[in-house]
Write a protein that holds these residues in place. Structure first.
Motif, PDB file in Angstrom:
ATOM      1  N   ALA A 138       0.310  -0.947  -0.263  1.00 35.99           N
ATOM      2  CA  ALA A 138      -0.388  -0.010   0.473  1.00 35.99           C
ATOM      3  C   ALA A 138       0.396   1.118   0.186  1.00 35.99           C
ATOM      4  CB  ALA A 138      -1.101   0.267   1.507  1.00 35.99           C
ATOM      5  N   VAL A 139       0.768   1.836  -1.083  1.00 34.36           N
ATOM      6  CA  VAL A 139       1.626   3.366  -1.425  1.00 34.36           C
ATOM      7  C   VAL A 139       0.389   4.533  -0.827  1.00 34.36           C
ATOM      8  CG1 VAL A 139       2.808   4.919  -2.772  1.00 34.36           C
ATOM      9  CG2 VAL A 139       2.645   2.083  -3.047  1.00 34.36           C
ATOM     10  N   LYS A 140       0.765   5.522   0.414  1.00 37.12           N
ATOM     11  CA  LYS A 140       0.066   6.296   0.720  1.00 37.12           C
ATOM     12  C   LYS A 140       0.751   7.608   1.017  1.00 37.12           C
ATOM     13  CE  LYS A 140      -0.874   6.838   4.871  1.00 37.12           C
ATOM     14  NZ  LYS A 140      -1.612   6.613   6.514  1.00 37.12           N
ATOM     15  N   THR A 141       0.090   8.596   1.053  1.00 37.21           N
ATOM     16  CA  THR A 141       0.931   9.991   1.175  1.00 37.21           C
ATOM     17  C   THR A 141       2.298  10.386   2.467  1.00 37.21           C
ATOM     18  OG1 THR A 141      -0.733  10.881   2.605  1.00 37.21           O
ATOM     19  CG2 THR A 141      -0.531  11.346   0.142  1.00 37.21           C
ATOM     20  N   ALA A 142       2.311   9.430   3.420  1.00 37.11           N
ATOM     21  CA  ALA A 142       2.645   9.178   4.234  1.00 37.11           C
ATOM     22  C   ALA A 142       3.842   7.979   4.745  1.00 37.11           C
ATOM     23  CB  ALA A 142       1.985   8.902   5.858  1.00 37.11           C
ATOM     24  N   GLY A 143       3.644   7.385   3.345  1.00 38.32           N
ATOM     25  CA  GLY A 143       4.768   6.063   3.145  1.00 38.32           C
ATOM     26  C   GLY A 143       4.444   5.215   2.410  1.00 38.32           C
ATOM     27  N   VAL A 183       7.927 -13.323  11.087  1.00 37.76           N
ATOM     28  CA  VAL A 183       8.362 -11.554  11.078  1.00 37.76           C
ATOM     29  C   VAL A 183       9.590 -11.422  10.298  1.00 37.76           C
ATOM     30  CG1 VAL A 183       9.403  -9.394  12.567  1.00 37.76           C
ATOM     31  CG2 VAL A 183       7.729 -11.274  13.607  1.00 37.76           C
ATOM     32  N   ASP A 184      10.481 -12.150  10.311  1.00 40.63           N
ATOM     33  CA  ASP A 184      11.616 -12.486   9.248  1.00 40.63           C
ATOM     34  C   ASP A 184      11.424 -12.224   7.808  1.00 40.63           C
ATOM     35  OD1 ASP A 184      13.198 -13.496  11.891  1.00 40.63           O
ATOM     36  OD2 ASP A 184      13.282 -14.812  11.978  1.00 40.63           O
ATOM     37  N   GLY A 185      10.762 -12.737   7.344  1.00 41.16           N
ATOM     38  CA  GLY A 185      10.019 -12.671   6.042  1.00 41.16           C
ATOM     39  C   GLY A 185       9.761 -11.143   5.681  1.00 41.16           C
ATOM     40  N   VAL A 186       8.791 -10.506   6.320  1.00 44.88           N
ATOM     41  CA  VAL A 186       8.488  -9.208   6.253  1.00 44.88           C
ATOM     42  C   VAL A 186       9.723  -8.460   6.623  1.00 44.88           C
ATOM     43  CG1 VAL A 186       6.708  -7.423   7.153  1.00 44.88           C
ATOM     44  CG2 VAL A 186       6.121  -9.420   7.495  1.00 44.88           C
ATOM     45  N   LEU A 187      10.560  -8.533   7.394  1.00 44.62           N
ATOM     46  CA  LEU A 187      11.688  -7.433   7.512  1.00 44.62           C
ATOM     47  C   LEU A 187      12.757  -7.778   6.271  1.00 44.62           C
ATOM     48  CD1 LEU A 187      12.361  -8.323  10.941  1.00 44.62           C
ATOM     49  CD2 LEU A 187      11.787  -6.077  10.193  1.00 44.62           C
ATOM     50  N   LYS A 188      12.230  -8.489   5.581  1.00 42.79           N
ATOM     51  CA  LYS A 188      13.346  -8.620   4.298  1.00 42.79           C
ATOM     52  C   LYS A 188      12.786  -8.359   3.307  1.00 42.79           C
ATOM     53  CE  LYS A 188      15.684 -13.708   5.647  1.00 42.79           C
ATOM     54  NZ  LYS A 188      15.805 -14.479   4.713  1.00 42.79           N
ATOM     55  N   GLN A 189      11.352  -8.115   3.502  1.00 41.84           N
ATOM     56  CA  GLN A 189      10.259  -7.422   2.121  1.00 41.84           C
ATOM     57  C   GLN A 189      10.901  -5.914   2.743  1.00 41.84           C
ATOM     58  OE1 GLN A 189       6.378  -9.159   2.449  1.00 41.84           O
ATOM     59  NE2 GLN A 189       7.105 -11.001   1.983  1.00 41.84           N
ATOM     60  N   ILE A 190      10.340  -5.462   3.504  1.00 35.88           N
ATOM     61  CA  ILE A 190      11.043  -4.226   4.164  1.00 35.88           C
ATOM     62  C   ILE A 190      12.298  -3.803   3.758  1.00 35.88           C
ATOM     63  CG2 ILE A 190      11.446  -2.574   5.797  1.00 35.88           C
ATOM     64  CD1 ILE A 190       9.541  -3.658   7.686  1.00 35.88           C
ATOM     65  N   ASP A 191      13.674  -4.055   4.191  1.00 38.78           N
ATOM     66  CA  ASP A 191      14.406  -3.564   3.176  1.00 38.78           C
ATOM     67  C   ASP A 191      14.569  -3.749   1.587  1.00 38.78           C
ATOM     68  OD1 ASP A 191      15.340  -4.045   5.905  1.00 38.78           O
ATOM     69  OD2 ASP A 191      16.515  -6.042   5.515  1.00 38.78           O
ATOM     70  N   LEU A 192      13.608  -4.825   0.905  1.00 44.83           N
ATOM     71  CA  LEU A 192      13.764  -4.871  -0.905  1.00 44.83           C
ATOM     72  C   LEU A 192      13.331  -3.444  -1.189  1.00 44.83           C
ATOM     73  CD1 LEU A 192      13.718  -6.095  -3.592  1.00 44.83           C
ATOM     74  CD2 LEU A 192      11.766  -7.089  -3.428  1.00 44.83           C
ATOM     75  N   VAL A 193      11.916  -3.459  -0.682  1.00 49.26           N
ATOM     76  CA  VAL A 193      11.569  -2.167  -1.287  1.00 49.26           C
ATOM     77  C   VAL A 193      11.542  -0.661  -0.637  1.00 49.26           C
ATOM     78  CG1 VAL A 193       9.041  -0.370  -0.645  1.00 49.26           C
ATOM     79  CG2 VAL A 193       8.660  -3.014  -0.641  1.00 49.26           C
ATOM     80  N   ARG A 194      12.441  -0.673   0.733  1.00 52.11           N
ATOM     81  CA  ARG A 194      13.435   0.534   1.129  1.00 52.11           C
ATOM     82  C   ARG A 194      14.042   0.479   0.169  1.00 52.11           C
ATOM     83  NH1 ARG A 194      13.966  -0.062   6.641  1.00 52.11           N
ATOM     84  NH2 ARG A 194      12.197   0.217   7.189  1.00 52.11           N
ATOM     85  N   GLY A 195      14.513  -0.230  -0.367  1.00 53.26           N
ATOM     86  CA  GLY A 195      16.146  -0.463  -1.691  1.00 53.26           C
ATOM     87  C   GLY A 195      15.685   0.414  -2.582  1.00 53.26           C
ATOM     88  N   VAL A 197      13.215   3.223  -3.125  1.00 54.16           N
ATOM     89  CA  VAL A 197      12.322   3.718  -2.809  1.00 54.16           C
ATOM     90  C   VAL A 197      12.776   5.070  -2.273  1.00 54.16           C
ATOM     91  CG1 VAL A 197      10.094   3.514  -3.305  1.00 54.16           C
ATOM     92  CG2 VAL A 197      11.141   3.358  -0.767  1.00 54.16           C
ATOM     93  N   GLY A 198      13.804   5.080  -1.923  1.00 50.08           N
ATOM     94  CA  GLY A 198      14.736   5.407  -1.181  1.00 50.08           C
ATOM     95  C   GLY A 198      14.489   6.048   0.315  1.00 50.08           C
ATOM     96  N   ASP A 199      14.283   7.736   0.088  1.00 44.56           N
ATOM     97  CA  ASP A 199      13.814   8.217   1.615  1.00 44.56           C
ATOM     98  C   ASP A 199      12.509   8.220   2.080  1.00 44.56           C
ATOM     99  OD1 ASP A 199      16.594   9.184   1.613  1.00 44.56           O
ATOM    100  OD2 ASP A 199      16.323  10.763   1.196  1.00 44.56           O
ATOM    101  N   VAL A 200      11.289   7.460   1.059  1.00 42.27           N
ATOM    102  CA  VAL A 200      10.024   6.849   1.753  1.00 42.27           C
ATOM    103  C   VAL A 200      10.143   5.922   2.768  1.00 42.27           C
ATOM    104  CG1 VAL A 200       7.328   6.347   1.172  1.00 42.27           C
ATOM    105  CG2 VAL A 200       9.760   7.569  -0.515  1.00 42.27           C
ATOM    106  N   PRO A 201       9.169   6.496   3.764  1.00 41.05           N
ATOM    107  CA  PRO A 201       9.311   5.857   4.917  1.00 41.05           C
ATOM    108  C   PRO A 201       8.608   4.378   4.782  1.00 41.05           C
ATOM    109  CG  PRO A 201       8.387   7.502   5.181  1.00 41.05           C
ATOM    110  CD  PRO A 201       8.517   7.715   4.094  1.00 41.05           C
ATOM    111  N   VAL A 202       9.090   3.338   5.188  1.00 36.28           N
ATOM    112  CA  VAL A 202       8.398   1.381   4.697  1.00 36.28           C
ATOM    113  C   VAL A 202       8.206   1.681   5.822  1.00 36.28           C
ATOM    114  CG1 VAL A 202       8.578  -0.549   3.743  1.00 36.28           C
ATOM    115  CG2 VAL A 202       9.905   1.567   2.360  1.00 36.28           C
ATOM    116  N   THR A 203       7.012   0.633   6.224  1.00 37.57           N
ATOM    117  CA  THR A 203       6.018  -0.177   7.428  1.00 37.57           C
ATOM    118  C   THR A 203       6.131  -1.185   6.862  1.00 37.57           C
ATOM    119  OG1 THR A 203       5.647   2.284   8.313  1.00 37.57           O
ATOM    120  CG2 THR A 203       4.778   0.161   8.932  1.00 37.57           C
ATOM    121  N   VAL A 225       7.225  -4.734  13.149  1.00 39.42           N
ATOM    122  CA  VAL A 225       6.284  -4.957  12.540  1.00 39.42           C
ATOM    123  C   VAL A 225       5.326  -5.229  13.111  1.00 39.42           C
ATOM    124  CG1 VAL A 225       5.882  -7.244  11.250  1.00 39.42           C
ATOM    125  CG2 VAL A 225       7.993  -6.149  10.927  1.00 39.42           C
ATOM    126  N   HIS A 226       3.792  -4.582  13.030  1.00 36.49           N
ATOM    127  CA  HIS A 226       2.716  -4.166  12.785  1.00 36.49           C
ATOM    128  C   HIS A 226       2.156  -6.108  12.917  1.00 36.49           C
ATOM    129  CE1 HIS A 226       2.537  -0.097  13.926  1.00 36.49           C
ATOM    130  NE2 HIS A 226       3.702   0.147  12.770  1.00 36.49           N
TER     131      HIS A 226
END
Length: 260
Positions: A138-143, A183-195, A197-203, A225-226
Motif C-alpha cells: 500500500a502506497v500512501k502519502t505518509a509512506g 516477522v523475518d520474512g516481512v523484514l526482508k521484504q521491507i529492506d527490498l522495498v526500501r532499496g 524508494v530511498g527516503d520514503v518511510p516503509v512499514t 512489524v505490526h
C-alpha cells in the motif's frame, strides 16, 4: 473506471479486458489497448492492469499441485482412479496453498476498498530472483506499507522468552504455533522495498485475517512489524498524512516488482 471516450467501463479480471458499458461495439479494449474502427489508435495503458491480483500466484500453485495429486492417484488406482479422486481428501500441503490464497484475496478486497488519490495498492508482487512474492503493498502519502496476509487460526500473541541466563527474545505465537519466522520474512521484504524508494518511510505488517482477536486490544508490534487484523490495518492506513508522491512511488515499485 472510464474508457478513453469518457464512458463507464468495467475491468474483467477473468479475461483481463476492459469492457465499455456504453460505447458501441466498434470500440473495444484489450490489455489496455484501444481499437476504434477505421482508426489506428495508439496503445495507452490502463492503470488498473498493473495492480496485480491478490492471491493469484498462490491460487496457481494450488491448482497445479491439485492436478498433479489427482493424476498420481489416477495412475495408481487405474480404472478406479476417478472414484479414488472423488473420495480422497486433498493433501494438507496442497490445501495450504488454497487457504493462503483465500486469505490474500480477502485482504486484497479490503485494501482495494481503500484506494483513493492518497492511497494506491499493489498485489502479489514477485521478488526478483526468487519464487517468493510480496502479498500486498500500500502506497500512501505518509509512506509505504508492506503487508503479509495470513489465515492462521488461534489467538495471536507476543511472548517474551529468555532472561538472566539467556538473551531475551520476542516470539510471535498464533494459538500454539510459533510464527516468529513470519516477522523475518516481512523484514526482508521491507529492506527490498526500501532499496527501491530511498527516503520514503516503509512499514511492515502481518495481517491475520481469521485469527481469534480479543474485543479490546490485541494488536502488537515486534521488531517494528505490526501484527493486526484487516479492520485495524485499514484504520492505520487512513491515519497520518505526508507529502509522498503516491503515483510516482507506486510506479517505481510496480516497475521493479512485477505481478507474480
Amino acid at each position: 473506471m472510464t474508457c478513453l471516450l469518457g464512458q463507464t467501463a468495467i475491468y474483467e479480471r477473468t479475461t483481463k479486458t476492459v469492457r465499455c458499458v456504453e460505447c458501441p461495439s466498434d470500440v473495444a479494449t484489450d490489455e489496455g489497448d484501444v481499437a476504434v474502427e477505421n482508426e489506428s489508435a495508439s496503445v495507452k495503458p490502463v492503470s488498473e492492469l498493473d495492480a496485480g491480483v491478490a492471491g493469484s500466484s498462490a491460487r496457481r500453485v494450488y491448482e497445479r499441485r491439485k492436478a498433479k495429486d489427482e493424476e498420481r492417484l489416477r495412475q495408481k488406482r487405474g480404472k478406479l482412479g476417478g472414484i479414488a479422486v472423488a473420495l480422497s481428501d486433498e493433501k494438507q500441503s496442497t490445501k495450504a496453498w488454497a487457504t493462503g490464497a483465500v486469505g490474500e484475496e480477502r485482504l486484497g478486497a479490503w485494501l482495494d476498498s481503500l484506494v483513493s488519490e492518497s492511497i494506491a495498492v499493489l498485489h502479489d508482487r514477485r521478488i526478483p530472483g526468487t519464487k517468493a512474492n510480496i502479498d500486498h503493498i500500500a502506497v500512501k502519502t505518509a509512506g509505504i506499507w508492506v503487508i503479509d496476509a495470513k489465515r492462521n487460526k488461534g489467538k495471536p500473541e507476543l511472548r517474551m522468552e529468555g532472561g538472566i541466563l539467556r538473551p531475551r527474545v520476542e516470539k510471535v505465537l498464533v494459538g500454539r504455533r510459533d510464527c516468529t519466522k513470519l516477522v523475518d520474512g516481512v523484514l526482508k521484504q521491507i529492506d527490498l522495498v526500501r532499496g527501491l524508494v530511498g527516503d520514503v518511510p516503509v512499514t511492515g505488517a502481518l495481517c491475520f485475517v481469521e485469527a481469534e482477536w480479543p474485543l479490546i486490544g490485541g494488536a502488537f508490534t515486534t521488531r517494528g512489524v505490526h501484527a493486526l487484523w484487516p479492520k485495524r490495518l485499514a484504520k492505520m492506513l487512513a491515519e497520518a498524512d505526508g507529502s509522498v508522491d503516491v503515483p510516482a512511488v507506486r510506479q517505481t515499485v510496480a516497475t521493479h516488482l512485477k505481478p507474480a
